[in-house]
Design a protein around this motif. Structure first.
Motif, mmCIF file in Angstrom:
data_model
loop_
_atom_site.group_PDB
_atom_site.id
_atom_site.type_symbol
_atom_site.label_atom_id
_atom_site.label_comp_id
_atom_site.label_asym_id
_atom_site.label_seq_id
_atom_site.Cartn_x
_atom_site.Cartn_y
_atom_site.Cartn_z
ATOM 1 N N LEU A 49 8.945 6.332 33.108
ATOM 2 C CA LEU A 49 9.485 5.582 34.529
ATOM 3 C C LEU A 49 9.470 4.138 35.155
ATOM 4 C CD1 LEU A 49 9.443 8.345 37.042
ATOM 5 C CD2 LEU A 49 11.198 7.840 35.766
ATOM 6 N N LYS A 50 8.314 3.977 34.361
ATOM 7 C CA LYS A 50 7.307 2.412 34.858
ATOM 8 C C LYS A 50 7.620 2.383 36.735
ATOM 9 C CE LYS A 50 10.103 0.056 31.022
ATOM 10 N NZ LYS A 50 11.537 0.514 30.820
ATOM 11 N N THR A 51 6.436 3.331 36.443
ATOM 12 C CA THR A 51 6.390 3.834 38.356
ATOM 13 C C THR A 51 4.624 3.219 38.218
ATOM 14 O OG1 THR A 51 8.343 3.947 38.229
ATOM 15 C CG2 THR A 51 6.959 4.896 40.587
ATOM 16 N N PRO A 52 4.157 3.318 39.179
ATOM 17 C CA PRO A 52 2.743 3.200 39.388
ATOM 18 C C PRO A 52 2.057 4.587 39.238
ATOM 19 C CG PRO A 52 3.019 1.191 40.980
ATOM 20 C CD PRO A 52 4.390 2.099 40.248
ATOM 21 N N ARG A 53 1.058 5.434 38.043
ATOM 22 C CA ARG A 53 0.462 6.660 37.957
ATOM 23 C C ARG A 53 0.515 7.530 39.776
ATOM 24 N NH1 ARG A 53 -4.021 9.437 37.105
ATOM 25 N NH2 ARG A 53 -3.291 11.049 34.936
ATOM 26 N N TRP A 54 -0.263 6.470 40.551
ATOM 27 C CA TRP A 54 -0.902 7.138 41.858
ATOM 28 C C TRP A 54 1.574 7.638 42.312
ATOM 29 C CZ3 TRP A 54 1.854 4.925 45.875
ATOM 30 C CH2 TRP A 54 1.903 3.979 46.342
ATOM 31 N N LEU A 55 2.077 6.964 42.458
ATOM 32 C CA LEU A 55 3.712 7.105 42.959
ATOM 33 C C LEU A 55 3.741 8.404 42.554
ATOM 34 C CD1 LEU A 55 5.176 5.919 45.592
ATOM 35 C CD2 LEU A 55 6.149 4.677 43.849
ATOM 36 N N CYS A 56 3.756 8.701 41.087
ATOM 37 C CA CYS A 56 4.105 9.247 40.352
ATOM 38 C C CYS A 56 3.892 10.740 40.957
ATOM 39 C CB CYS A 56 4.603 9.079 38.660
ATOM 40 S SG CYS A 56 5.647 7.710 38.639
ATOM 41 N N PHE A 57 2.716 10.436 40.984
ATOM 42 C CA PHE A 57 1.114 12.179 41.473
ATOM 43 C C PHE A 57 1.793 12.336 42.641
ATOM 44 C CE2 PHE A 57 -1.489 13.472 44.102
ATOM 45 C CZ PHE A 57 -2.295 14.778 43.521
ATOM 46 N N LEU A 58 2.004 11.483 44.196
ATOM 47 C CA LEU A 58 2.722 11.580 45.476
ATOM 48 C C LEU A 58 4.227 12.304 45.114
ATOM 49 C CD1 LEU A 58 1.792 8.298 47.295
ATOM 50 C CD2 LEU A 58 1.004 10.612 47.553
ATOM 51 N N SER A 59 5.168 11.836 44.382
ATOM 52 C CA SER A 59 6.580 12.428 43.751
ATOM 53 C C SER A 59 6.278 13.918 43.763
ATOM 54 C CB SER A 59 7.331 11.154 43.163
ATOM 55 O OG SER A 59 8.260 12.362 42.383
ATOM 56 N N ALA A 60 5.781 14.156 42.050
ATOM 57 C CA ALA A 60 5.178 15.107 41.859
ATOM 58 C C ALA A 60 4.816 16.046 43.212
ATOM 59 C CB ALA A 60 4.601 15.376 40.318
ATOM 60 N N PHE A 61 3.957 16.149 42.867
ATOM 61 C CA PHE A 61 2.606 16.498 44.011
ATOM 62 C C PHE A 61 3.571 17.370 45.344
ATOM 63 C CE2 PHE A 61 0.076 17.809 47.556
ATOM 64 C CZ PHE A 61 -0.561 18.824 47.219
ATOM 65 N N SER A 62 4.373 16.722 45.744
ATOM 66 C CA SER A 62 5.543 16.495 46.944
ATOM 67 C C SER A 62 6.418 17.530 46.248
ATOM 68 C CB SER A 62 6.148 15.320 47.561
ATOM 69 O OG SER A 62 7.244 14.956 46.442
ATOM 70 N N MET A 63 7.121 17.440 45.150
ATOM 71 C CA MET A 63 8.336 18.399 44.249
ATOM 72 C C MET A 63 7.482 19.851 44.418
ATOM 73 S SD MET A 63 9.779 16.787 41.160
ATOM 74 C CE MET A 63 9.810 14.838 41.612
ATOM 75 N N TRP A 64 6.288 19.781 44.027
ATOM 76 C CA TRP A 64 4.927 21.525 43.429
ATOM 77 C C TRP A 64 4.979 21.612 44.620
ATOM 78 C CZ3 TRP A 64 -0.417 22.329 43.791
ATOM 79 C CH2 TRP A 64 -0.058 23.271 43.400
ATOM 80 N N ALA A 65 3.971 21.015 45.606
ATOM 81 C CA ALA A 65 3.220 21.880 46.361
ATOM 82 C C ALA A 65 5.166 22.583 47.643
ATOM 83 C CB ALA A 65 3.051 20.778 47.836
ATOM 84 N N GLY A 66 6.448 21.680 47.365
ATOM 85 C CA GLY A 66 7.526 21.375 48.733
ATOM 86 C C GLY A 66 7.818 22.675 48.079
ATOM 87 N N GLY A 67 7.623 22.809 46.788
ATOM 88 C CA GLY A 67 8.374 24.284 46.260
ATOM 89 C C GLY A 67 7.632 25.562 46.385
ATOM 90 N N ILE A 68 6.645 25.117 46.366
ATOM 91 C CA ILE A 68 5.945 26.548 47.064
ATOM 92 C C ILE A 68 5.621 26.672 48.539
ATOM 93 C CG2 ILE A 68 3.380 26.896 47.127
ATOM 94 C CD1 ILE A 68 2.283 25.810 44.765
ATOM 95 N N ALA A 69 6.371 25.888 49.544
ATOM 96 C CA ALA A 69 6.394 26.341 50.773
ATOM 97 C C ALA A 69 7.547 26.466 50.695
ATOM 98 C CB ALA A 69 5.826 24.656 52.021
ATOM 99 N N LEU A 70 8.666 25.937 50.476
ATOM 100 C CA LEU A 70 9.548 26.764 50.539
ATOM 101 C C LEU A 70 9.859 28.089 50.491
ATOM 102 C CD1 LEU A 70 12.158 23.484 48.851
ATOM 103 C CD2 LEU A 70 11.993 24.127 51.795
ATOM 104 N N ILE A 71 9.254 28.859 49.157
ATOM 105 C CA ILE A 71 9.490 29.624 48.769
ATOM 106 C C ILE A 71 9.670 30.902 50.062
ATOM 107 C CG2 ILE A 71 8.730 31.691 47.371
ATOM 108 C CD1 ILE A 71 8.695 30.080 45.091
#
Length: 163
Positions: A49-71
């Protein structure tokens, strides 16, 4: 329940609650599946993505944790908002790259005219990211519904305070 109530629900109905639950659980499962591989392969994803690793971490973590919370429907509007931000960013990246909203159907592309990064596949578009944004907007606006931890917890609190 008669046909008019199905077509034009007056308020929350058993059908609308069931469908909202289905949307919430489906979206949650999808984002656990989207977020986890990105968390496990963060450097590869950030490089692509040519994006800083920390920003990708926030994005991926929000997807994963958000998905867990939605169920179970826990803090549904906040979980959906976290996912929406990631999908909104994905949508913007696709729009800025000039990809179309809806890609041509891969079966209608002449052989040899398109090969994706992993071989033949669907051409890029921002349709899927936009659909996830809309799904998250629905969850933000509607909340978790009666068949969620949010609904159960809020109902219990309201019954204690106003019951």
């Amino acid at each position: 329940m008669d046909i008019v109530e199905i077509l034009v629900p007056i308020g929350p109905s058993p059908l609308s609650e069931a469908v909202l639950t289905l949307l919430r659980v489906f979206t949650g499962i999808a984002f656990i599946r989207h977020g986890w591989p990105k968390l496990r392969n963060l450097t590869t994803w950030a490089t692509a993505l040519k994006t800083p690793r920390w920003l990708c971490f926030l994005s991926a973590f929000s997807m994963w944790a958000g998905g867990i919370a939605l169920i179970p429907g826990l803090l549904t509007p906040l979980a959906a908002l976290a996912i929406l931000v990631s999908m909104g960013y994905a949508m913007v990246l696709e729009v800025l790259a000039g990809t179309p909203f809806i890609a041509p159907d891969p079966y209608q592309i002449p052989p040899g005219d398109y090969a994706g990064p992993m071989g033949v596949g669907e051409p890029p578009s921002w349709e899927k990211a936009a659909m996830y944004v809309v799904m998250c907007l629905v969850l933000i606006g509607a909340g978790g519904g009666a068949l969620s931890l949010d609904g159960l917890l809020i109902r219990d609190v309201l019954m204690l305070n106003f019951g």
